[in-house]
Design a protein around this motif. Structure first.
Motif, mmCIF file in Angstrom:
data_model
loop_
_atom_site.group_PDB
_atom_site.id
_atom_site.type_symbol
_atom_site.label_atom_id
_atom_site.label_comp_id
_atom_site.label_asym_id
_atom_site.label_seq_id
_atom_site.Cartn_x
_atom_site.Cartn_y
_atom_site.Cartn_z
ATOM 1 N N ASN A 139 -40.253 -4.052 -13.408
ATOM 2 C CA ASN A 139 -39.065 -3.755 -12.379
ATOM 3 C C ASN A 139 -37.935 -3.328 -13.201
ATOM 4 O O ASN A 139 -36.780 -3.613 -12.768
ATOM 5 N N ARG A 140 -38.169 -2.585 -14.360
ATOM 6 C CA ARG A 140 -36.926 -2.070 -14.932
ATOM 7 C C ARG A 140 -35.886 -2.825 -15.704
ATOM 8 O O ARG A 140 -34.854 -2.978 -15.383
ATOM 9 N N VAL A 141 -36.750 -4.013 -16.373
ATOM 10 C CA VAL A 141 -35.713 -5.190 -16.715
ATOM 11 C C VAL A 141 -35.922 -5.155 -18.315
ATOM 12 O O VAL A 141 -37.281 -4.880 -18.785
ATOM 13 N N THR A 142 -34.851 -5.170 -19.186
ATOM 14 C CA THR A 142 -35.145 -5.363 -20.500
ATOM 15 C C THR A 142 -34.328 -6.820 -21.037
ATOM 16 O O THR A 142 -33.610 -7.060 -20.465
ATOM 17 N N LEU A 143 -34.878 -7.024 -22.227
ATOM 18 C CA LEU A 143 -34.261 -8.210 -22.728
ATOM 19 C C LEU A 143 -33.895 -7.878 -24.271
ATOM 20 O O LEU A 143 -34.822 -7.382 -25.032
ATOM 21 N N GLU A 144 -32.870 -8.076 -24.674
ATOM 22 C CA GLU A 144 -32.190 -8.171 -26.224
ATOM 23 C C GLU A 144 -31.982 -9.235 -26.663
ATOM 24 O O GLU A 144 -31.236 -9.993 -26.389
ATOM 25 N N GLN A 145 -33.105 -9.799 -27.422
ATOM 26 C CA GLN A 145 -32.862 -11.232 -27.868
ATOM 27 C C GLN A 145 -32.655 -11.448 -29.341
ATOM 28 O O GLN A 145 -33.162 -10.659 -30.270
ATOM 29 N N THR A 146 -31.614 -11.799 -29.543
ATOM 30 C CA THR A 146 -31.091 -11.810 -31.072
ATOM 31 C C THR A 146 -30.765 -13.425 -31.385
ATOM 32 O O THR A 146 -30.081 -14.136 -30.761
ATOM 33 N N GLN A 190 -32.768 4.858 -14.786
ATOM 34 C CA GLN A 190 -33.858 4.938 -15.229
ATOM 35 C C GLN A 190 -33.984 5.571 -16.472
ATOM 36 O O GLN A 190 -34.807 5.288 -17.418
ATOM 37 N N TYR A 191 -33.167 6.759 -17.022
ATOM 38 C CA TYR A 191 -33.224 7.285 -18.108
ATOM 39 C C TYR A 191 -32.924 6.524 -19.250
ATOM 40 O O TYR A 191 -33.712 6.685 -20.276
ATOM 41 N N LYS A 192 -32.009 5.719 -19.095
ATOM 42 C CA LYS A 192 -31.505 4.724 -20.279
ATOM 43 C C LYS A 192 -32.839 3.821 -20.383
ATOM 44 O O LYS A 192 -32.999 3.389 -21.549
ATOM 45 N N PHE A 193 -33.278 3.281 -19.511
ATOM 46 C CA PHE A 193 -34.547 2.447 -19.496
ATOM 47 C C PHE A 193 -35.792 3.105 -20.275
ATOM 48 O O PHE A 193 -36.260 2.405 -21.009
ATOM 49 N N ASP A 194 -35.912 4.494 -19.892
ATOM 50 C CA ASP A 194 -36.935 4.859 -20.661
ATOM 51 C C ASP A 194 -36.842 5.385 -21.971
ATOM 52 O O ASP A 194 -37.599 5.299 -22.830
ATOM 53 N N GLN A 195 -35.581 5.507 -22.216
ATOM 54 C CA GLN A 195 -34.953 5.508 -23.744
ATOM 55 C C GLN A 195 -34.974 4.312 -24.599
ATOM 56 O O GLN A 195 -35.102 4.220 -25.658
ATOM 57 N N PHE A 196 -35.038 2.950 -24.047
ATOM 58 C CA PHE A 196 -35.135 1.754 -24.589
ATOM 59 C C PHE A 196 -36.381 1.420 -25.379
ATOM 60 O O PHE A 196 -37.508 1.707 -24.988
ATOM 61 N N LYS A 197 -36.127 1.146 -26.765
ATOM 62 C CA LYS A 197 -37.149 0.730 -27.596
ATOM 63 C C LYS A 197 -37.542 -0.680 -27.654
ATOM 64 O O LYS A 197 -36.858 -1.446 -27.937
ATOM 65 N N GLU A 198 -38.930 -0.666 -27.547
ATOM 66 C CA GLU A 198 -39.447 -2.271 -27.589
ATOM 67 C C GLU A 198 -39.471 -2.230 -29.155
ATOM 68 O O GLU A 198 -40.379 -1.654 -29.733
#
Length: 114
Positions: free
Chosen positions: A46-53, A9-17
């Motif tokens: 639900n704590r999901v991220t997308l890094e799209q390149t 969760q900590y890493k999720f909170d640090q993730f920048k949109e």
């Protein structure tokens, strides 16, 4: 026995949109040829991220989607328990360090009877 490590969760909170682009005239990670990279980072429920390149070269355009799911210790325990695993230990990382609230990963040692 199974040892898993997942993002916390900590890493999720640090993730920048964010959205940005960059030029790589001598090639790079995504291509050996010169390319432009268009990046979009998004958070989902639900704590999901997308890094799209999206990689644009002289000859083609390709989009790469990297999805990550993040967990709290509680949500991870709930999910693995529902799958029939018994939790033998939970740690900060796979080296066995005790967890802290600022850990970027969670490691969980599991057992399942067959």
């Amino acid at each position: 026995m199974l040892l898993l490590d997942v993002f916390s969760q900590y890493k999720f909170d640090q993730f920048k949109e964010e959205q940005y682009w960059s030029l790589h005239e001598n090639g790079g990670f995504w291509s050996g040829d010169s390319y432009a990279a268009i990046v979009r980072n998004l958070k989902y429920p639900n704590r999901v991220t997308l890094e799209q390149t999206t990689v644009v070269t002289e000859d083609k355009i390709a989009t790469y989607n990297i999805w990550h799911q993040f967990f709290t210790a509680e949500s991870l325990i709930e999910e693995v328990s529902a799958a029939g695993f018994t939790v033998k230990g939970i740690y900060n990382d796979v080296s066995g360090e005790a967890g802290t609230e600022e850990s970027q990963t969670i490691a969980i040692w599991l057992e399942k009877q067959i």
